[in-house]
Motif scaffolding. Structure first.
Motif, PDB file in Angstrom:
ATOM      1  N   LYS A   1       1.085  -1.274   0.103  1.00  0.00           N
ATOM      2  CA  LYS A   1      -0.178   0.018  -0.281  1.00  0.00           C
ATOM      3  C   LYS A   1       0.761   1.158   0.038  1.00  0.00           C
ATOM      4  CE  LYS A   1      -3.557   1.914   3.199  1.00  0.00           C
ATOM      5  NZ  LYS A   1      -4.440   2.012   3.751  1.00  0.00           N
ATOM      6  N   GLY A   2       0.683   1.975  -0.804  1.00  0.00           N
ATOM      7  CA  GLY A   2       1.611   3.586  -1.078  1.00  0.00           C
ATOM      8  C   GLY A   2       2.524   3.560  -1.728  1.00  0.00           C
TER       9      GLY A   2
ATOM     10  N   HIS B   1      -5.035   4.463  -5.881  1.00  0.00           N
ATOM     11  CA  HIS B   1      -5.698   4.731  -4.465  1.00  0.00           C
ATOM     12  C   HIS B   1      -5.468   3.175  -3.699  1.00  0.00           C
ATOM     13  CE1 HIS B   1      -9.080   6.286  -2.672  1.00  0.00           C
ATOM     14  NE2 HIS B   1      -8.521   7.690  -2.873  1.00  0.00           N
ATOM     15  N   ASP B   2      -6.016   3.094  -2.709  1.00  0.00           N
ATOM     16  CA  ASP B   2      -5.865   3.125  -1.038  1.00  0.00           C
ATOM     17  C   ASP B   2      -7.693   1.729  -1.130  1.00  0.00           C
ATOM     18  OD1 ASP B   2      -3.595   3.578  -0.172  1.00  0.00           O
ATOM     19  OD2 ASP B   2      -4.703   4.837   1.675  1.00  0.00           O
TER      20      ASP B   2
ATOM     21  N   GLU C   1      -7.414  -2.454  -2.364  1.00  0.00           N
ATOM     22  CA  GLU C   1      -8.156  -2.761  -0.827  1.00  0.00           C
ATOM     23  C   GLU C   1      -8.631  -4.125  -1.847  1.00  0.00           C
ATOM     24  OE1 GLU C   1     -10.827  -2.675   2.778  1.00  0.00           O
ATOM     25  OE2 GLU C   1     -10.484  -0.718   1.408  1.00  0.00           O
TER      26      GLU C   1
ATOM     27  N   ASN D   1      -0.711  -4.272   4.643  1.00  0.00           N
ATOM     28  CA  ASN D   1      -1.778  -3.429   5.594  1.00  0.00           C
ATOM     29  C   ASN D   1      -3.333  -4.394   5.820  1.00  0.00           C
ATOM     30  OD1 ASN D   1       0.135  -1.047   4.480  1.00  0.00           O
ATOM     31  ND2 ASN D   1      -1.434  -0.767   6.520  1.00  0.00           N
ATOM     32  N   TRP D   2      -3.173  -5.252   5.258  1.00  0.00           N
ATOM     33  CA  TRP D   2      -3.884  -6.377   5.124  1.00  0.00           C
ATOM     34  C   TRP D   2      -4.111  -8.054   6.308  1.00  0.00           C
ATOM     35  CZ3 TRP D   2      -5.748  -3.447   2.121  1.00  0.00           C
ATOM     36  CH2 TRP D   2      -5.362  -2.289   1.259  1.00  0.00           C
TER      37      TRP D   2
END
Length: 496
Positions: A67-68, A128-129, A133, A151-152
């Motif tokens: 992420k990011g 994009h987050d 997701e 982040n998951w």
């Protein structure tokens, strides 16, 4: 939604009204309307389902990255190709198809540009987050990619793992990895620290191994890697790798070898056994640390398309047999002294310029090789990107014949009014850069810059005509001249 509409220009108003009714059943409310999380999910899902199967697969692959993360366009495309996600189609090569798919994802707004190259192409992008997701969830549901950490919070797969992305290598996630059946993993990406996951017994059929930026990389890891005989893509970029063993020659299927920004400064002779190798990426662009090539490189490696970050020595200056080369980036020429060696390299550039060569980068700090390029009997007419760094006053006379050139980077020593007049005739030129890096404080170079600064009474005049497509102009160096522009000079310029 804007990307969805832009990619479906033939759809009628009734179609979009039905889409809105499906996604926003409460859209008939009066006044401001705030989207719920569920509706946001329906928007992303609808946009995803509208894409073709090939584009969906390419988008699912984005879950490989944390992420990011700023994702390199070239990095992503090379991985798509190595995984077999992108194939030749309608007579077009895999590189063209991969770039087409990437641009489609940009147009769809699935990925967002955050950095551009000098030629205007996207260099890096992010996801994009909310989109990421959904992609991670779908990739997990379809057992396309298994993500550990990051982040998951994902459930461990009950079936075979085929593509594994380890984004957090702490002790907890290391134990999770040990519980999984890894014998069918064909793509392994590790972000952060490298533990003990590189056993060739556990990853015997891995085809893509990406360790870019991994900490705690040791020499024994390379020994394990050399036992992964099916590898097609290997990235050790920004790791502590110091040397490649002769066992690297066992990776007969290897197509991409990325050892940029590592301690590897010389390739072993065994690399010449890798006849399917397409990309050799070495050296360090910032420090100009270069990679020495083995002497027999040209005899067997006929599939090579990219040689980046290399050092040319006397026994490796003849590259004429590498007729598929599209990019040569030479970071060092310091050892070249003999005329026959220089002539062999010049002859190679001239010959390859009539084949497939599209990008030529030469950093010539100490010799006069760059000046000698003026003697080419025919120009490298297919060049789209050219970078020449050296003690230049006069540009090669063939440079105005490069009708396809859109990116040009020159040493600041070549910044003169007469040279700008010649360059203004390049109708396709998108980006023009004159630069001297901060560590180049050579007195002779600075003397040339000072001499050019005094040319035309100390003012470099930008011609009023020409530069019809130029959008980016960059000047960088310790000693900048005064430039004078007329009101109609460089009419399309957007950034300087």
């Amino acid at each position: 939604m804007a990307g969805l509409v832009a990619c479906n220009p033939d759809k009628r108003r009734e179609h979009w009204e039905n889409v809105c009714t499906t996604i926003f059943p409460e859209s008939g409310k009066v006044g401001a309307y705030e989207l719920t999380q569920e509706e946001v999910g329906r928007i992303v899902s609808h946009c995803y389902n509208d894409m073709s199967a090939e584009i969906q697969t390419c988008s699912l692959y984005l879950s490989i990255f944390p992420k990011g993360c700023k994702i390199s366009r070239k990095h992503l495309m090379r991985r798509w190709i190595a995984e077999g996600i992108v194939c030749e189609k309608d007579g077009l090569g895999v590189d063209v198809i991969a770039e087409t798919y990437f641009n489609h994802l940009i147009r769809r707004k699935i990925i967002q540009p955050v950095e551009h190259n000098g030629n205007g192409k996207v260099k890096k992008c992010v996801v994009h987050d909310m989109v990421l997701e959904l992609i991670v969830k779908k990739a997990s549901e379809e057992n396309f990619i298994t993500v550990i950490g990051g982040n998951w919070l994902m459930q461990l797969p009950s079936s075979k793992v085929r593509r594994l992305s380890i984004q957090d290598n702490d002790s907890k996630h290391a134990k999770d990895t040990e519980k999984m059946n890894l014998s069918h993993v064909r793509s392994l990406t590790i972000v952060g620290r490298l533990k003990k996951q590189l056993s060739s017994h556990s990853f015997g059929i891995v085809q893509v191994l990406d360790l870019e930026g991994c900490k705690d990389f040791k020499q024994h890891h390379i020994t394990e890697i050399c036992g992964m005989f099916l590898l097609k893509y290997l990235s050790l970029r920004k790791t502590d790798a110091k040397q490649l063993p002769d066992k690297i020659g066992k990776l007969k299927n290897l197509e991409t070898l990325d050892i940029r920004e590592t301690g590897v400064v010389e390739l072993p002779k065994a690399v010449c056994q890798l006849e399917w190798l397409v990309n050799i990426l070495g050296g360090d662009k910032t420090t100009r640390k270069a990679l020495k090539l083995p002497e027999d490189l040209k005899k067997k490696m006929k599939a090579l398309k990219i040689l980046s970050g290399i050092e040319i020595v006397e026994k490796s200056s003849d590259l004429r047999h590498l007729t598929k080369l599209r990019k040569i980036a030479i970071y060092k020429l310091k050892t070249l002294k003999s005329d026959p060696t220089l002539e062999a390299l010049r002859s190679s550039i001239e010959y390859l310029g009539g084949c497939s060569l599209q990008t030529l980068i030469i950093d010539d700090e100490s010799s006069d090789f760059v000046k000698s390029l003026d003697g080419l009997s025919s120009p490298p007419r297919f060049l789209v990107a050219l970078e020449l760094s050296g003690k230049m006053i006069k540009l090669p006379n063939w440079i105005t014949k490069l009708s396809a050139l859109n990116k040009l980077t020159l040493s600041l020593t070549a910044l003169r009014t007469d040279n700008l007049e010649h360059l203004s005739k390049l109708g396709s030129l998108f980006s023009l850069t004159f630069c001297i890096r901060a560590n180049q404080q050579d007195r002779e170079i600075l003397a040339i810059v000072a001499e050019n600064k005094m040319y035309s009474k100390g003012v470099i005049i930008v011609p009023a005509q020409g530069f019809e497509s130029l959008k980016l102009l960059c000047l960088s160096g310790p000693l900048l001249p005064i430039l004078r522009f007329s009101s109609v000079a460089m009419p399309e310029l957007e950034k300087a």
